[in-house]
Scaffold this active site. Structure first.
Site, PDB file in Angstrom:
ATOM      1  N   LYS A 122      -0.379   0.382  -2.825  1.00 49.27           N
ATOM      2  CA  LYS A 122      -0.803  -0.870  -1.632  1.00 49.27           C
ATOM      3  C   LYS A 122      -0.379  -2.484  -2.668  1.00 49.27           C
ATOM      4  CE  LYS A 122      -2.800   2.966   1.345  1.00 49.27           C
ATOM      5  NZ  LYS A 122      -4.380   3.053   2.121  1.00 49.27           N
ATOM      6  N   GLN A 163     -10.391   1.186   2.625  1.00 49.26           N
ATOM      7  CA  GLN A 163      -9.935   2.706   2.041  1.00 49.26           C
ATOM      8  C   GLN A 163     -11.172   4.802   2.217  1.00 49.26           C
ATOM      9  OE1 GLN A 163      -6.838   3.659   0.933  1.00 49.26           O
ATOM     10  NE2 GLN A 163      -6.850   5.320   0.981  1.00 49.26           N
ATOM     11  N   ASP A 165      -4.274  -0.182   9.346  1.00 53.27           N
ATOM     12  CA  ASP A 165      -4.440   0.994   9.464  1.00 53.27           C
ATOM     13  C   ASP A 165      -3.739   2.338  11.005  1.00 53.27           C
ATOM     14  OD1 ASP A 165      -4.772   2.465   6.947  1.00 53.27           O
ATOM     15  OD2 ASP A 165      -6.656   2.066   7.226  1.00 53.27           O
TER      16      ASP A 165
HETATM   17  N1  GUN Z   1      -7.064   7.686   2.845  1.00 52.30           N
HETATM   18  C1  GUN Z   1      -6.140   8.746   2.973  1.00 52.30           C
HETATM   19  N2  GUN Z   1      -5.283   8.391   3.719  1.00 52.30           N
HETATM   20  C2  GUN Z   1      -5.534   6.796   4.340  1.00 52.30           C
HETATM   21  C3  GUN Z   1      -4.964   5.667   5.139  1.00 52.30           C
HETATM   22  O1  GUN Z   1      -3.818   5.587   5.365  1.00 52.30           O
HETATM   23  N3  GUN Z   1      -5.822   5.310   5.084  1.00 52.30           N
HETATM   24  C4  GUN Z   1      -7.445   4.264   5.004  1.00 52.30           C
HETATM   25  N4  GUN Z   1      -7.967   3.952   5.084  1.00 52.30           N
HETATM   26  N5  GUN Z   1      -7.847   5.858   4.121  1.00 52.30           N
HETATM   27  C5  GUN Z   1      -6.979   6.823   3.899  1.00 52.30           C
END
Ligand code: GUN
Length: 293
Positions: free
Chosen positions: A52, A96, A119
């Site tokens: 990211k 996350q 998200d």
């Molecule tokens: N854990 C797995 N996929 C995601 C996501 O798209 N966003 C976040 N914050 N955590 C995750």
């Protein structure tokens, strides 16, 4: 059979975003800023967050990674969320997941200002999606919609089976496929661990979106000739021949399913890169205050 190249589409979208950011900067605007909070050292989360941050660079965004050890208290994490909610320089942020067991993920998700929830996990964004209002869309389902759009895959009136009912993929995916626009307008069935005759459900599907997290769950005998198959699975399976010691395994038995398909996504290089790009799109929208003024 046509392979859906998520990696190439993602690269194309990142360059489109970068061009737009250049324009914003040239006009004296603010550089979009994404903050990611990573708690602990989960291998998968480390990789996702690193990707990211890298994607932010490629798009011309500012990014900040905030790391905490796994023993951070819920209170400390909530205090940081509150600080980011009130920081005008931060356009969007993510925490996350998964979080350590002693922290209530739902409480943290709901503490994030929905206007910065890039998200799309906050109940306000989830609710607005379900009634067709502008919102931050969950990244993986939105990435899949973009692939369907860019490959001109017909969804109108088609039978779509979504395998899996998670809050971050299955449920929002079903909402998007049934929405009153294109891609969308599909007849959607959601299958899960208690579904009876899952093979019969899948055999009727024009489009199958597999998001259960069970390696090679979808077999050739479950797929009708000419179906579109989207594989969301990314289970890490041990592989001594790899430097990392593992490889990513999709939910689809690709080798045997692919010959029956009109379109199929590979793992890796299908849905995964699109998930990250969708987060970038949400961050750009947040920076432009396009969804919430
Ligand atoms: N854990 C797995 N996929 C995601 C996501 O798209 N966003 C976040 N914050 N955590 C995750």
């Amino acid at each position: 059979m046509q392979l859906i190249d998520g990696k190439a589409v993602a690269a194309q979208i990142k360059s489109e975003i970068a061009a737009e950011v250049k324009g914003i900067m040239a006009g004296g605007g603010k550089r979009p800023h994404l903050v990611a909070i990573l708690v602990g050292h989960d291998g998968g989360s480390e990789t996702y967050v690193a990707n990211k941050v890298k994607a932010c660079e490629e798009c011309g965004f500012k990014s900040t990674l905030i790391r905490y050890e796994a023993d951070i208290t819920e209170e400390q994490l909530l205090a940081k969320v509150d600080e980011l909610n009130n920081d005008a320089d931060v356009d969007g942020f993510i925490v996350q997941l998964p979080l350590p067991k002693h922290i209530d993920e739902q409480k943290v998700t709901e503490a994030i200002d929905y206007r910065k929830d890039v998200d799309g996990f906050h109940p306000v964004n989830v609710g607005r999606l379900s009634i067709g209002l502008p919102c931050f869309l969950s990244a993986t389902p939105n990435g899949i919609m973009e692939l369907l759009r860019r490959y001109n895959i017909d969804t109108k009136g088609k039978k779509c089976v979504v395998l899996g009912r998670s809050n971050i993929v299955g449920k929002p995916m079903a909402s998007l496929m049934m929405q009153k626009s294109l891609p969308g307008d599909a007849t959607v069935t959601v299958c899960h661990s208690h579904t009876q005759n899952i093979t019969e459900e899948c055999l009727q599907a024009d489009i199958i979106i597999a998001a259960l997290g069970q390696p090679h769950f979808l077999k050739a005998e479950m797929v009708k000739e000419g179906a579109v198959v989207i594989d969301v699975g990314t289970t890490r399976v041990p592989d001594a021949t790899r430097k990392s010691g593992f490889r990513l395994c999709g939910d689809v038995d690709f080798e045997n399913v692919a010959p029956k398909c009109s379109f199929i996504t590979p793992v890796p290089g299908g849905v995964g890169p699109m998930t990250i790009v969708s987060l970038m799109k949400n961050t750009l929208l947040a920076g432009k205050h396009e969804i919430y003024k």
